[in-house]
Design an enzyme around this catalytic site. Structure first.
Site, PDB file in Angstrom:
ATOM      1  N   ILE A   1       9.335  -2.597  -7.596  1.00 52.58           N
ATOM      2  CA  ILE A   1       9.463  -3.535  -6.476  1.00 52.58           C
ATOM      3  C   ILE A   1       9.216  -2.656  -5.253  1.00 52.58           C
ATOM      4  CG2 ILE A   1      10.966  -5.045  -5.155  1.00 52.58           C
ATOM      5  CD1 ILE A   1      12.456  -5.692  -7.752  1.00 52.58           C
ATOM      6  N   PRO A   2       8.015  -2.748  -4.665  1.00 57.32           N
ATOM      7  CA  PRO A   2       7.535  -1.728  -3.715  1.00 57.32           C
ATOM      8  C   PRO A   2       8.135  -1.789  -2.308  1.00 57.32           C
ATOM      9  CG  PRO A   2       5.900  -3.438  -3.954  1.00 57.32           C
ATOM     10  CD  PRO A   2       7.009  -3.774  -4.918  1.00 57.32           C
ATOM     11  N   CYS A   3       9.406  -1.441  -2.192  1.00 58.93           N
ATOM     12  CA  CYS A   3      10.062  -1.422  -0.883  1.00 58.93           C
ATOM     13  C   CYS A   3       9.426  -0.375   0.042  1.00 58.93           C
ATOM     14  CB  CYS A   3      11.558  -1.182  -1.030  1.00 58.93           C
ATOM     15  SG  CYS A   3      12.010   0.242  -2.022  1.00 58.93           S
ATOM     16  N   HIS A   4       8.725   0.602  -0.536  1.00 57.09           N
ATOM     17  CA  HIS A   4       8.060   1.627   0.280  1.00 57.09           C
ATOM     18  C   HIS A   4       6.893   1.053   1.076  1.00 57.09           C
ATOM     19  CE1 HIS A   4       5.890   1.597  -3.590  1.00 57.09           C
ATOM     20  NE2 HIS A   4       4.830   1.961  -2.893  1.00 57.09           N
ATOM     21  N   ARG A   5       6.439  -0.145   0.715  1.00 56.39           N
ATOM     22  CA  ARG A   5       5.312  -0.771   1.414  1.00 56.39           C
ATOM     23  C   ARG A   5       5.752  -1.544   2.651  1.00 56.39           C
ATOM     24  NH1 ARG A   5       2.592  -2.949  -4.142  1.00 56.39           N
ATOM     25  NH2 ARG A   5       2.132  -0.892  -5.009  1.00 56.39           N
TER      26      ARG A   5
END
Length: 185
Positions: free
Chosen positions: A141-145
């Site tokens: 779940i790409p929270c870094h994006r």
């Protein structure tokens, strides 16, 4: 008598994270937790204790092999999407934010405002940030994006250097290298 819920876990190490361990955990429903290199096995145990009541934590490398394989492929630059079952454990608002994050394409970013707008809740920018920071399944779940409206990296539980490295891995370089001082480790 009900059976005790089971949470299976394994350790994942990769040169991308300087061979520091990440712990992956899954229920029978799917992947439920990935720790950061800065977090320990105690972090995982504490999370499981809070999120999966009375769970038995069982090491099972085989059961988590597909999760590890896809994460390894991502870190090796061979994968840009994940095809894994997820067991998201959070409030309904948090899970709505996390689902929205999975729609951000590889190599792209969105601002916290963009995510709030996408949820038809434009005033929830801070709440989106809080939910983003509570994401139990980072990378997949790409929270870094999610970055600031000004293109600043902003806060990141895994450390801003990790956020920057993940964005660079995805070929994204259009950000300002600054963030909340609390997360600059």
């Amino acid at each position: 008598m009900m059976a005790m819920p089971k949470v299976y876990w394994t350790e994942f190490t990769h040169p991308f994270f300087q061979n520091q361990p990440l712990y992956l955990a899954a229920t029978n429903k799917g992947l439920c937790r990935i720790t950061w290199p800065s977090e320990s096995m105690d972090t995982l145990k504490s999370w499981v204790k809070k999120q999966v009541l009375d769970a038995e934590l069982i090491e099972d490398e085989e059961r988590l092999s597909e999760y590890v394989s896809q994460l390894r492929d991502y870190c090796d630059g061979k994968r840009n999407t994940f095809n894994l079952p997820l067991d998201m454990r959070g409030t309904s608002f948090q899970t709505s934010v996390w689902r929205a994050l999975t729609d951000i394409p590889f190599g792209e970013t969105r601002s916290y405002s963009d995510v709030a707008d996408g949820l038809d809740n434009p005033k929830a920018v801070r709440a989106v940030g809080t939910a983003n920071g509570a994401n139990p399944i980072p990378i997949v779940i790409p929270c870094h994006r999610v970055i600031g409206k000004s293109s600043a990296l902003t806060g990141f539980r895994g450390g801003l250097n990790v956020k920057e490295s993940l964005l660079q891995l995805e070929g994204y370089h259009d950000y300002t290298k600054k963030g909340h001082v609390r997360f600059q480790f």
